[in-house]
Every structure is written in C-alpha cells, then in structure tokens.
Design a protein around this motif. Structure first.
Motif, mmCIF file in Angstrom:
data_model
loop_
_atom_site.group_PDB
_atom_site.id
_atom_site.type_symbol
_atom_site.label_atom_id
_atom_site.label_comp_id
_atom_site.label_asym_id
_atom_site.label_seq_id
_atom_site.Cartn_x
_atom_site.Cartn_y
_atom_site.Cartn_z
ATOM 1 N N HIS A 170 7.464 7.899 6.226
ATOM 2 C CA HIS A 170 8.212 9.386 5.608
ATOM 3 C C HIS A 170 7.321 10.438 6.460
ATOM 4 N N GLY A 171 7.866 10.969 7.299
ATOM 5 C CA GLY A 171 7.288 12.060 8.132
ATOM 6 C C GLY A 171 7.004 11.564 9.667
ATOM 7 N N PRO A 172 5.869 10.835 9.758
ATOM 8 C CA PRO A 172 5.365 10.359 10.889
ATOM 9 C C PRO A 172 6.491 9.544 11.999
ATOM 10 N N GLU A 173 6.506 9.635 13.147
ATOM 11 C CA GLU A 173 7.525 9.031 13.974
ATOM 12 C C GLU A 173 6.983 7.575 14.116
ATOM 13 N N ALA A 220 0.663 -1.099 -0.125
ATOM 14 C CA ALA A 220 0.101 0.054 0.024
ATOM 15 C C ALA A 220 0.882 1.316 -0.039
ATOM 16 N N ILE A 221 0.601 2.071 -1.085
ATOM 17 C CA ILE A 221 1.251 3.280 -1.141
ATOM 18 C C ILE A 221 0.586 4.353 -0.975
ATOM 19 N N GLY A 222 0.859 5.237 0.210
ATOM 20 C CA GLY A 222 0.179 6.572 0.515
ATOM 21 C C GLY A 222 1.136 7.351 0.833
ATOM 22 N N LEU A 223 1.575 8.353 -0.276
ATOM 23 C CA LEU A 223 2.674 9.189 -0.392
ATOM 24 C C LEU A 223 2.231 10.641 -1.067
ATOM 25 N N GLY A 224 2.156 11.906 -0.601
ATOM 26 C CA GLY A 224 1.891 12.969 -1.174
ATOM 27 C C GLY A 224 2.969 13.431 -2.120
ATOM 28 N N ASP A 225 4.110 13.040 -1.915
ATOM 29 C CA ASP A 225 5.389 13.420 -2.728
ATOM 30 C C ASP A 225 5.600 12.417 -3.893
ATOM 31 N N LEU A 227 3.833 1.932 2.761
ATOM 32 C CA LEU A 227 4.770 2.823 2.523
ATOM 33 C C LEU A 227 3.847 4.248 2.809
ATOM 34 N N THR A 228 4.240 4.704 3.604
ATOM 35 C CA THR A 228 3.255 6.234 4.075
ATOM 36 C C THR A 228 3.870 7.379 4.705
#
Length: 198
Positions: A127-130, A77-82, A111-112
């Motif tokens: 990517h971003g959230p801890e 599952a890919i959830g990335l805004g970039d 991947l999020t």
C-alpha cells in the motif's frame, strides 16, 4: 474484557478437544447471520462501515491473500500505519486461519506500506510503495479488486492454534478476545457488537 467463553464455536471445546472456531466469523459473519448486517461496526474520520460492508472489505482482502496460496497456520506480517488497513488486514488474516505478526521473520506473506520490508520470494501486498518484483509483489488496490471477484470464506481453526505472534510472544485463538492488544481488542469489540472508532 471478553473471555474465551464469549467466542462463537463451530465445535465446542471439551476436556480432550480444543474445539474449532474462527475469530473473523465471531466478529463479523455471525452478526450478519443474526440480522445485524446494517449495524455500525467501524468508524473512521471519513466513513462508518456497517457489519456487511466491513465483511465485504475483509472478504475481498482475504480473497486476494488466499490467491497466493496462503495456508492456515502460516504467518502474515502486517506493517501498516493506517488503522483501517491494519484492522482489515488483521481480520482477513484471521479469516484464513493464518497468524497475525508484527515481524517479517518467518512470514509467508507481508502486508506493508513500507514500514516492514518485503521478503525476497515471499508474496507481498503493498500500500503505497510501487512493486519492484512483479512475481511476488502486488499493489494493494489491484489485489483488492481481484479479491472482490472471489472473496474468501472462513476457515475452521482449532482453539489451541496460534492466532497472534506479537513481539515474539504467541497468543492462542481461544485467548485472542481476552488479549490486551490491538487485534484482541478489535475482535472482542466487534464480537460484542460495539462500534470500533479508528
């Protein structure tokens, strides 16, 4: 738009066999082998990646994903805004013979950046959230650094294997280059030697 006949095949399809290929190999590895390593492949506002540099990034990400025992045919599952991270993630997933998805339902990996929720008991690169679960969640740059030490090779994929699962609809590997989706356009453009602008 590209067609399935434009794909690079490891074993050509025939009347009674689906053939084998790898969409990431078609988009990147093949071009390095053919002497296009320094050709521009993908551009962002900050940087232009040549084919070799893009392959290095994709191989590292795929190496990090493989370290979680991600197997061919499993859903990512890919959830990335970039857009760059999405492109890398799509290519890395296809490199491993896994299935690109826009939903975490049935996912073997997520991947999020937070736009898709991690799933309990399922590996996630964040990517971003801890990370809140040190067993199953890994920070993106840390994962990428680890992946650079053991980048993933391509996996042979049957032409009739599922490569994309988008909005509940599946797309077979042999049809991706002709599919009007972000993933399809990415693979088709790179495979055709075009520069993808993000």
């Amino acid at each position: 738009m590209a067609t399935r006949t434009d794909l690079t095949w490891f074993r050509a399809p025939g009347a009674d066999r689906p053939g084998t290929t790898n969409l990431c190999y078609h988009a990147l590895d093949r071009r390095v082998i053919n002497g296009e390593a320094s050709s521009p492949a993908l551009s962002t506002a900050d940087r232009t990646y040549d084919v070799a540099a893009l392959l290095e990034e994709v191989g590292a990400l795929a190496g990090a994903m493989r370290s979680f025992d991600l197997a061919p045919g499993q859903v990512v599952a890919i959830g990335l805004g970039d857009p760059l991270l999405r492109a890398l993630s799509v290519l890395a997933t296809l490199r491993l013979g896994a299935v690109v998805s826009d939903s975490n339902e049935g996912a073997a990996m997520v991947l999020t950046d937070g736009s898709i929720d991690p799933v309990a008991g399922v590996p996630a690169l964040l990517h971003g959230p801890e990370p809140v679960d040190p067993v199953w969640q890994l920070e993106w740059q840390f994962a990428l650094k680890a992946g650079r030490t053991n980048p993933a090779p391509v996996v042979d994929v049957a032409g009739d294997a599922t490569a994309l699962s988008l909005a509940g609809a599946t797309v077979l590997t042999r049809d991706v280059v002709a599919h009007d989706s972000e993933a399809g356009r990415l693979v088709a453009a790179l495979g055709a030697g075009e520069v993808v602008a993000l």
